[in-house]
Design a protein around this motif. Structure first.
Motif, PDB file in Angstrom:
ATOM      1  N   UNK A 258       0.777  -1.226   0.000  1.00  0.00           N
ATOM      2  CA  UNK A 258       0.000   0.000   0.000  1.00  0.00           C
ATOM      3  C   UNK A 258       0.808   1.275   0.000  1.00  0.00           C
ATOM      4  N   UNK A 259       2.134   1.215  -0.110  1.00  0.00           N
ATOM      5  CA  UNK A 259       2.957   2.437  -0.084  1.00  0.00           C
ATOM      6  C   UNK A 259       3.819   2.539  -1.337  1.00  0.00           C
ATOM      7  N   UNK A 260       3.215   2.217  -2.460  1.00  0.00           N
ATOM      8  CA  UNK A 260       3.984   2.209  -3.707  1.00  0.00           C
ATOM      9  C   UNK A 260       4.370   3.610  -4.168  1.00  0.00           C
ATOM     10  N   UNK A 261       3.728   4.637  -3.640  1.00  0.00           N
ATOM     11  CA  UNK A 261       4.061   5.998  -4.080  1.00  0.00           C
ATOM     12  C   UNK A 261       5.459   6.413  -3.633  1.00  0.00           C
ATOM     13  N   UNK A 262       5.852   6.055  -2.424  1.00  0.00           N
ATOM     14  CA  UNK A 262       7.139   6.497  -1.878  1.00  0.00           C
ATOM     15  C   UNK A 262       8.154   5.351  -1.710  1.00  0.00           C
ATOM     16  N   UNK A 263       7.673   4.109  -1.703  1.00  0.00           N
ATOM     17  CA  UNK A 263       8.575   2.968  -1.478  1.00  0.00           C
ATOM     18  C   UNK A 263       8.286   1.883  -2.511  1.00  0.00           C
ATOM     19  N   UNK A 264       9.344   1.417  -3.146  1.00  0.00           N
ATOM     20  CA  UNK A 264       9.217   0.320  -4.086  1.00  0.00           C
ATOM     21  C   UNK A 264       9.573  -1.006  -3.434  1.00  0.00           C
TER      22      UNK A 264
END
Length: 274
Positions: free
Chosen positions: A152-158
């Motif tokens: 759920x945090x693909x915007x800031x963490x890959x």
């Protein structure tokens, strides 16, 4: 009286006439032949192969017997002959007449193709074995388990790596960030009713600054109920801001976590029985 004088004169004369004449100079004593020491021969010139011979010394040929016609001198090879190859410990022969065998360089393309074919074959066998295992489990067990895993945090963490283990066995593993792109099913199979251990593991990297990395793992226990399906949905996240806030204020936080929801769902067979 005269007779005595004559005798006195004759005696010295006879003595002088009978004495042997000495050869050579007076005052030197003759040395017997056998008492003379034989003259010392000069030191022979050292041969090139003799120990201690200096560089550039020429072998002495004085006093040596001439070589017979048609015979090679001692220590030299006959003209036109090849030296005898010596045995090699590795199994070959060495010598002037046996050049070393050059190994052909391996063809990298052929090796890669071979490995690719082997990988595809193993993958096919793995998929087939899993399909057979699911078919057998479907006949033995009545509980079907479905596991979902998303990020759920693909915007800031890959996501650099994600995996799922069921009772210690890996049932899903990915290094392409699949869980960050969709909410797909990562495992679907039959299990025995009862208690099971599910482990979720994820590694993430900051998109604004890839020097900030993190990893988290969560283990949960689920219970499979007979004649019912079991759905396990996990969602990983990192609510921290260190990947993008550190450049501005040199401070930040990590908010790692994996949330898991579990529920039993009635199957078509169970509904028909009811």
């Amino acid at each position: 009286m005269r007779t005595g004088i004559l005798i006195a004169l004759l005696v010295p004369a006879v003595a002088l006439a009978g004495a042997p004449k000495k050869k050579g100079k007076a005052g030197k004593k003759a040395v017997p032949v056998e008492d003379k020491a034989p003259p010392k021969d000069p030191d022979p010139a050292p041969t090139p192969n003799a120990p201690g011979a200096g560089s550039g010394a020429m072998p002495s040929t004085l006093g040596s017997a001439p070589q017979a016609a048609g015979t090679a001198p001692t220590g030299s090879q006959p003209t036109g002959s090849q030296p005898t190859p010596q045995p090699n410990p590795t199994g070959g022969t060495t010598g002037a007449g046996a050049p070393p065998e050059a190994e052909a360089p391996p063809e990298s393309g052929a090796d890669v193709d071979t490995l690719r074919q082997e990988y595809l074959s193993l993958r096919d066998e793995l998929f087939k074995s899993r399909a057979r295992a699911n078919a057998v489990a479907g006949q033995l067990y009545s509980t079907r388990m479905t596991i979902k895993f998303t990020w759920g945090s693909a915007r800031h963490y890959g996501v650099t790596k994600a995996s799922i283990r069921l009772d210690g066995a890996t049932v899903f593993e990915d290094a392409s960030g699949a869980i960050a792109s969709d909410d797909g099913v990562r495992f679907d199979g039959y299990v025995a009713p009862g208690r099971h251990l599910v482990t979720f593991h994820v590694q993430a990297t900051g998109k604004d600054d890839d020097s900030f990395t993190s990893a988290t793992e969560t283990q949960v226990v689920v219970k499979a109920v007979g004649d019912k399906d079991l759905v396990v949905a996990a969602k990983g996240h990192d609510n921290g801001d260190i990947a993008y806030a550190w450049k501005r204020s040199e401070k930040g936080s990590y908010g790692l976590g994996i949330d898991v929801n579990v529920k039993s769902v009635a199957t078509g067979a169970a509904k028909a029985k009811k």
